[in-house]
Enzyme design. Structure first.
Site, PDB file in Angstrom:
ATOM      1  N   SER A   1      -9.345  -0.692   7.652  1.00 10.58           N
ATOM      2  CA  SER A   1      -8.963  -0.490   6.210  1.00 10.58           C
ATOM      3  C   SER A   1      -8.410  -1.463   5.631  1.00 10.58           C
ATOM      4  O   SER A   1      -7.908  -1.672   4.432  1.00 10.58           O
ATOM      5  CB  SER A   1      -7.999   0.558   6.361  1.00 10.58           C
ATOM      6  OG  SER A   1      -8.671   1.939   6.182  1.00 10.58           O
TER       7      SER A   1
ATOM      8  N   LYS B   1       0.910  -1.300  -0.107  1.00 12.19           N
ATOM      9  CA  LYS B   1       0.024   0.014  -0.138  1.00 12.19           C
ATOM     10  C   LYS B   1       0.987   1.202  -0.109  1.00 12.19           C
ATOM     11  O   LYS B   1       2.019   1.254   0.788  1.00 12.19           O
ATOM     12  CB  LYS B   1      -0.926  -0.100   1.513  1.00 12.19           C
ATOM     13  CG  LYS B   1      -1.813   0.840   1.307  1.00 12.19           C
ATOM     14  CD  LYS B   1      -2.658   0.861   2.605  1.00 12.19           C
ATOM     15  CE  LYS B   1      -3.806   1.858   2.898  1.00 12.19           C
ATOM     16  NZ  LYS B   1      -4.569   1.737   4.133  1.00 12.19           N
TER      17      LYS B   1
ATOM     18  N   SER C   1      -9.369   1.566   3.536  1.00 10.06           N
ATOM     19  CA  SER C   1      -8.629   2.455   2.550  1.00 10.06           C
ATOM     20  C   SER C   1      -7.764   1.526   1.662  1.00 10.06           C
ATOM     21  O   SER C   1      -7.087   2.071   0.539  1.00 10.06           O
ATOM     22  CB  SER C   1      -8.054   3.534   3.268  1.00 10.06           C
ATOM     23  OG  SER C   1      -6.970   2.939   4.240  1.00 10.06           O
TER      24      SER C   1
END
Lengths: 471, 99
Positions: free
Chosen positions: A172, A73, A148
């Site tokens: 997330s 990420k 997210s």
């Protein structure tokens, strides 16, 4: 789509090499460009790494993750590459060092293939808040993959990396895992070093893997867990072999079902799907009991006070002075700060900085921030009490399956409520895992969440692995 | 305790953010909506509850005071938007009101 286990047997039999696998993943990334899951791809570097791993395999010196291809990420530092956090304010920022989790993956001979798209600064539940465009759900591109860590979830689901490292501040990792139909593990707070992870809410943030199987997440956790001198909040608790406890039955496992997580907000098909798994566990000898977490109704309010307060403080560093976006032609320092921040941050990030600044401001600190910290204790004690009687808890991961893009963008509160079953684990610092649990009538994945005691990832991985392998 | 546009302007100044009038109206509405929701915490009696700031047992951690190599000045400056020699360069500070 291959799990790491499948890859290991292919490598052992000589049916594939790390380099050929890396090529397959790179081709998949290329084919699925329209999903917008990646913000940067390290094709050449990944090939180089893969060749080095193949050499080590031949020499018999390969590390435990040889053959695993990982995406990261874009909120964690990978040396020499950009770390944008999905934000215009960090668009040009190049990491001068590796995050500890990334360095440990590398040392274990995982190949780092690229960086995944995300909600700006990990603030969001749909990966629509990226300055570089939204991520689309594979199979129904009008929908969101959750967030997210939406780019990471899609990267795993669509075969663009074996696993992905995401971050979970209020759900997330788990919520996008649920929306896309993969496994997502949030370890105990402090289990994994946060060094080199760009901070959102420091008392909540935790790095965790997304993968096709619970076993693969366990293999990643084996490598990234453990104390790090560079993060004084990383725990000194011993790290067990998380794969050793897998492949066991659930006889005698005491599982709690918190009634507050099966309220009216829950989509009916999700309730049914989770109930089926609970029945399956009971039939295999698990001891199921209803438990109560009486402060559940207060988790979202508490979370959004505390997490935004921490965010407003953490994001004060983006001032255009030392790194990040700086507006041109500012005549004074204050003008440079204000205009750089106003042009660099997106809407949701500004909203949370505003809320966090408000709850910390003179006159409101006690009413909001301090009150939130007190309720956080009550929420944590709910879990402490429940875990006196049970070994783990089973809940749905999210009240709904993947929603349509745009559906909640004008209503921040509705967006926040999609985290209603996940924020509690971050408030209490406990580990949680989301695993696939069938689909709804529209074919959209349903996620089941297992929550455990602090530093007892072994139990939730064992239950997850059991459900995965016994259908 | 409704938030007004004036409050939003005050908070924005504290947070070093600026907004158009339209954005101010929108944020005022949304902040009120969120704060209304958060009001529900007031239902709870927390008189005798200690605030929780860290979820795992933590104490200060000490290590040996040993020099280790870190980033070189060049590495530390590589992301600077503006620099001069080994320094970050910013607009003039002295004489600025409120700084």
């Amino acid at each position: 789509m291959k799990s790491f286990d499948a890859i290991k047997s292919e490598l052992a039999s000589g049916a594939s090499t790390c380099e050929s696998l890396t090529r397959e993943y790179l081709e998949a990334i290329d084919r699925a460009k329209h999903l917008n899951a990646f913000l940067s791809v390290f094709a050449e570097e990944a090939h180089g790494q893969a060749r080095a791993v193949d050499r080590k395999i031949r020499e018999g010196t390969a590390g435990p993750l040889a053959g695993m291809v990982v995406s990261i990420k874009d909120v964690m530092c990978v040396k020499g590459h950009r770390v944008t956090c999905g934000s215009k304010i960090l668009e040009e920022f190049v990491a001068p060092y590796d995050a500890t989790a990334v360095a440990r993956l590398r040392k274990a001979d995982a190949v780092i293939i690229g960086k995944t798209n995300m909600d700006e600064f990990a603030m969001g539940s749909s990966t629509e808040n990226s300055a570089f465009g939204r991520v689309k759900l594979p199979g129904d591109e009008s929908r969101v993959p959750g967030g997210s860590s939406g780019g990471s979830a899609v990267a795993v689901k669509a075969g663009m990396s074996t696993v992905s490292l995401g971050t979970d501040t209020g759900g997330s990792v788990r919520q996008p895992a649920s929306f896309t139909g993969v496994v997502g593990l949030k370890p105990t707070y402090g289990r994994v070093s946060r060094y080199g992870l760009v901070a959102f809410a420091s008392s909540f943030d935790q790095i965790g893997p997304l993968s096709l199987t619970a076993r693969d997440s366990a293999a990643v956790l084996n490598v990234i867990a453990g104390h790090d001198d560079r993060d004084s909040t990383s725990a000194t608790v011993p790290v067990p072999d998380f794969t050793a406890g897998l492949n066991k039955d659930v006889k005698g496992l005491r599982i709690g079902v918190p009634k507050e997580y099966f309220d009216d907000a829950l989509q009916e098909e999700i309730r049914g799907a989770v109930q089926k798994k609970i029945d399956l566990l009971r039939n295999h000898g698990a001891v199921i009991s209803e438990v109560t977490l009486p402060h559940t109704a207060y988790t979202i309010a508490t979370y959004y006070i505390l997490a935004t307060a921490e965010a407003s403080s953490n994001l004060a560093r983006y001032d255009g002075a030392r790194y990040g976006y700086r507006v041109k032609g500012a005549k004074s320092l204050t003008e440079m700060y204000t205009r750089s921040r106003s042009e660099g941050f997106g809407g949701e990030v500004k909203r949370r900085i505003m809320l966090g600044t408000y709850v910390l401001s003179a006159g409101y600190y006690d009413a909001y921030y301090r009150k939130g910290q007190k309720v956080r204790r009550l929420i944590k004690e709910d879990f402490d009490n429940a875990f006196l009687r049970v070994d783990c808890l089973i809940t749905p991961t999210s009240p709904s399956t993947a929603f349509k893009a745009g559906e909640k963008m004008d209503d921040p509160l509705q967006m926040y409520l999609s985290d209603v079953y996940t924020t509690s684990a971050n408030l209490a610092g406990i580990p949680g895992i989301s695993i696939p649990c069938g689909t709804d009538r529209q074919g959209l994945p349903i996620g089941l969440q297992i929550l455990g005691k602090q530093f007892d990832e072994e139990t939730i991985l064992r239950a997850a692995d059991f459900l995965e392998t016994s259908g | 305790m409704a938030v007004t546009v004036n409050d939003v302007e005050h908070i924005a100044a504290l947070a070093k953010l600026e907004f158009s009038n339209e954005e101010k109206e929108k944020f005022t509405h949304q902040l009120n909506q969120i704060l209304n929701y958060v009001e529900k915490l007031k239902e709870l009696d927390t008189e005798n509850v200690e605030p929780l700031s860290h979820v795992i047992e933590l104490s200060n951690r000490f290590r040996e005071d040993k020099a280790e190599s870190g980033l070189t000045p060049e590495e530390a400056l590589q992301n600077a938007p503006s620099r001069t020699e080994k320094f970050f360069k910013v607009p003039k500070v002295i004489g600025e009101k409120g700084s």
